[in-house]
Design a protein around this motif. Structure first.
Motif, PDB file in Angstrom:
ATOM      1  N   GLY A 116       0.788  -1.235   0.000  1.00  0.00           N
ATOM      2  CA  GLY A 116       0.000   0.000   0.000  1.00  0.00           C
ATOM      3  C   GLY A 116       0.818   1.281   0.000  1.00  0.00           C
ATOM      4  O   GLY A 116       0.311   2.347   0.315  1.00  0.00           O
ATOM      5  N   PHE A 117       2.123   1.198  -0.365  1.00  0.00           N
ATOM      6  CA  PHE A 117       2.958   2.406  -0.368  1.00  0.00           C
ATOM      7  C   PHE A 117       2.715   3.264  -1.606  1.00  0.00           C
ATOM      8  O   PHE A 117       3.016   4.446  -1.611  1.00  0.00           O
ATOM      9  N   SER A 118       2.232   2.641  -2.678  1.00  0.00           N
ATOM     10  CA  SER A 118       2.146   3.360  -3.947  1.00  0.00           C
ATOM     11  C   SER A 118       0.712   3.723  -4.300  1.00  0.00           C
ATOM     12  O   SER A 118      -0.186   2.883  -4.210  1.00  0.00           O
ATOM     13  N   PHE A 119       0.534   4.977  -4.749  1.00  0.00           N
ATOM     14  CA  PHE A 119      -0.806   5.399  -5.170  1.00  0.00           C
ATOM     15  C   PHE A 119      -1.167   4.796  -6.521  1.00  0.00           C
ATOM     16  O   PHE A 119      -2.275   4.937  -6.992  1.00  0.00           O
ATOM     17  N   LEU A 120      -0.212   4.102  -7.144  1.00  0.00           N
ATOM     18  CA  LEU A 120      -0.498   3.478  -8.441  1.00  0.00           C
ATOM     19  C   LEU A 120      -1.100   2.081  -8.271  1.00  0.00           C
ATOM     20  O   LEU A 120      -1.682   1.533  -9.196  1.00  0.00           O
ATOM     21  N   ALA A 121      -0.938   1.506  -7.074  1.00  0.00           N
ATOM     22  CA  ALA A 121      -1.474   0.160  -6.824  1.00  0.00           C
ATOM     23  C   ALA A 121      -2.919   0.305  -6.348  1.00  0.00           C
ATOM     24  O   ALA A 121      -3.215   0.325  -5.156  1.00  0.00           O
ATOM     25  N   THR A 122      -3.829   0.404  -7.306  1.00  0.00           N
ATOM     26  CA  THR A 122      -5.200   0.837  -7.047  1.00  0.00           C
ATOM     27  C   THR A 122      -5.927   0.064  -5.943  1.00  0.00           C
ATOM     28  O   THR A 122      -6.558   0.653  -5.077  1.00  0.00           O
ATOM     29  N   ASP A 123      -5.823  -1.271  -5.972  1.00  0.00           N
ATOM     30  CA  ASP A 123      -6.613  -2.063  -5.017  1.00  0.00           C
ATOM     31  C   ASP A 123      -5.845  -2.404  -3.745  1.00  0.00           C
ATOM     32  O   ASP A 123      -6.338  -3.150  -2.899  1.00  0.00           O
ATOM     33  N   ALA A 124      -4.630  -1.891  -3.613  1.00  0.00           N
ATOM     34  CA  ALA A 124      -3.801  -2.263  -2.457  1.00  0.00           C
ATOM     35  C   ALA A 124      -4.412  -1.747  -1.160  1.00  0.00           C
ATOM     36  O   ALA A 124      -4.903  -0.615  -1.111  1.00  0.00           O
ATOM     37  N   PRO A 125      -4.377  -2.565  -0.105  1.00  0.00           N
ATOM     38  CA  PRO A 125      -4.872  -2.078   1.187  1.00  0.00           C
ATOM     39  C   PRO A 125      -3.951  -0.976   1.699  1.00  0.00           C
ATOM     40  O   PRO A 125      -2.737  -1.032   1.494  1.00  0.00           O
ATOM     41  N   LEU A 126      -4.504   0.025   2.367  1.00  0.00           N
ATOM     42  CA  LEU A 126      -3.705   1.148   2.866  1.00  0.00           C
ATOM     43  C   LEU A 126      -2.975   0.729   4.138  1.00  0.00           C
ATOM     44  O   LEU A 126      -3.454   0.982   5.236  1.00  0.00           O
ATOM     45  N   ASP A 127      -1.827   0.078   3.986  1.00  0.00           N
ATOM     46  CA  ASP A 127      -1.098  -0.404   5.160  1.00  0.00           C
ATOM     47  C   ASP A 127       0.082   0.528   5.459  1.00  0.00           C
ATOM     48  O   ASP A 127       0.052   1.326   6.375  1.00  0.00           O
ATOM     49  N   MET A 128       1.161   0.421   4.666  1.00  0.00           N
ATOM     50  CA  MET A 128       2.352   1.289   4.745  1.00  0.00           C
ATOM     51  C   MET A 128       3.239   1.052   5.956  1.00  0.00           C
ATOM     52  O   MET A 128       4.116   1.868   6.227  1.00  0.00           O
ATOM     53  N   ARG A 129       3.030  -0.026   6.720  1.00  0.00           N
ATOM     54  CA  ARG A 129       3.969  -0.279   7.821  1.00  0.00           C
ATOM     55  C   ARG A 129       5.223  -0.928   7.262  1.00  0.00           C
ATOM     56  O   ARG A 129       5.132  -1.872   6.489  1.00  0.00           O
ATOM     57  N   PHE A 130       6.406  -0.436   7.655  1.00  0.00           N
ATOM     58  CA  PHE A 130       7.647  -1.067   7.211  1.00  0.00           C
ATOM     59  C   PHE A 130       7.699  -2.497   7.730  1.00  0.00           C
ATOM     60  O   PHE A 130       8.165  -3.397   7.060  1.00  0.00           O
ATOM     61  N   ASP A 131       7.247  -2.674   8.968  1.00  0.00           N
ATOM     62  CA  ASP A 131       7.208  -4.015   9.538  1.00  0.00           C
ATOM     63  C   ASP A 131       5.745  -4.401   9.710  1.00  0.00           C
ATOM     64  O   ASP A 131       5.086  -3.948  10.647  1.00  0.00           O
ATOM     65  N   PRO A 132       5.222  -5.239   8.799  1.00  0.00           N
ATOM     66  CA  PRO A 132       3.798  -5.572   8.883  1.00  0.00           C
ATOM     67  C   PRO A 132       3.427  -6.281  10.186  1.00  0.00           C
ATOM     68  O   PRO A 132       2.254  -6.381  10.527  1.00  0.00           O
TER      69      PRO A 132
END
Ligand SMILES: C[S@@+](CC[C@H](N)C(=O)[O-])C[C@H]1O[C@@H](n2cnc3c(N)ncnc32)[C@H](O)[C@@H]1O
Length: 312
Positions: A116-132
């Motif tokens: 979820g780091f990229s705004f181009l990955a349309t369906d990606a969940p909004l996560d963005m944690r370096f360590d999931p």
């Protein structure tokens, strides 16, 4: 370097290797392992020395473990670099002659749609944690949970001029349904801040960067780690930091300049009365930036800024 099919091309590599003045028998710290680009090049220059490499992302550690095997010149640490001193002491390693930081995220993380780091990955969940696996909020928690005012301040602090309007639109949109994907957030930012025209970057760029910084508490970790690094590095040893955003570079510049003046207070330079001996000296007074050739070959290096200091 890759952990999958994506490669991460190391940025300002020659300048880093030259700037660290590597000694074959010394220990070094790569505080941000990523795809292992710096670590591998440092290791190649060592005989009895070692590279201790940190990363918060378990994927980066697993990839490096597979890549480097049990090479005695490498040690991997799955930790936030704000744990630098504690983990170094636990490892029992001699003081490092060099510590390098390459801040932010790798191309591998950016291009992994699951993160979820990229705004181009349309369906990606909004996560963005370096360590999931880490506790703490994801980007979706912040977008849906912070007040409109808090979001506006966050975006504005990270240079998004339309931050207040974007925050207002987020607040209205999430009332209809929680904002769960990168694509929906990118569309909201684009609808408010406009798309195309003469703009070089996507209107969601700063919004995504601000959220990533908040999710991972990056500014606090950087400041804490650099203070530790200035204590940990051996006399004559060097610290090199590559940053990609003006806010991060400002933290690095301010900390290094203060330490080079012997300042331990928080006051502006013209009010500071500290008279401690300097801890470090600035190796480059002017920030080092990539050559045009590097930018042409690796456009992601475009915003890189390198600062190097030496422990006195
Ligand atoms: C730009 S990449 C490093 C790329 C690396 N220099 C290379 O050439 O392959 C940054 C890495 O730092 C890690 N990172 C970011 N913040 C961190 C922190 N506070 N502690 C440890 N690792 C961190 C990220 O997970 C990412 O893998």
């Amino acid at each position: 370097m890759s952990y999958g099919s994506t490669r991460h091309v190391p940025v300002l590599l020659e300048e880093i290797l030259q700037g660290l003045q590597i000694r074959a028998d010394a220990h070094y710290c790569d505080a941000t392992l990523g795809g292992g680009g710096y670590t591998l090049q440092l290791m190649k220059r060592l005989t009895r020395g070692r590279v201790i490499s940190f990363d918060r992302d378990p994927g980066a550690i697993a990839h490096a473990r597979a890549l480097l095997g049990d090479d005695p010149r490498s040690e991997l640490v799955h930790a936030n670099f704000d744990q630098l001193e504690r983990r170094w002491e636990q490892g029992g390693w001699p003081a490092p002659m060099g510590i390098v930081y390459d801040l932010g995220l790798s191309s591998i993380q950016l291009e992994d749609p699951a993160r979820g780091f990229s705004f181009l990955a349309t369906d990606a969940p909004l996560d963005m944690r370096f360590d999931p696996e880490q506790d703490g909020p994801s980007a979706a928690d912040i977008v849906n949970g912070w007040s409109e005012e808090e979001l506006a301040d966050l975006f504005f602090e990270h240079g998004e001029r339309a931050g207040r309007r974007i925050a207002r639109r987020i607040a209205a949109e999430r009332d209809r349904a929680p904002i769960a994907t990168a694509g929906r957030l990118a569309d909201i930012a684009a609808a408010v801040a406009g798309r195309g025209g003469r703009q070089a970057r996507h209107p969601a760029t700063r919004v995504f960067m601000a959220l990533r910084m908040a999710v991972n508490r990056e500014a606090g970790a950087l400041e804490s780690s650099l203070r530790q690094a200035m204590k940990l590095v051996a006399p004559g040893g060097r610290i090199a930091v590559v940053s990609y955003q003006s806010r991060e570079d400002a933290i690095v510049k301010d900390l290094f300049r203060r330490a080079a003046r012997g300042c331990r207070c928080e006051l502006p330079p013209d009010e500071c009365l500290c008279s401690n001996p300097p801890v470090i000296r600035l190796v480059n007074r002017k920030v080092i930036v990539p050559q045009e050739k590097e930018i042409a070959e690796n456009p992601r290096s475009r915003s890189a800024r390198l600062r190097i200091v030496e422990r006195i």
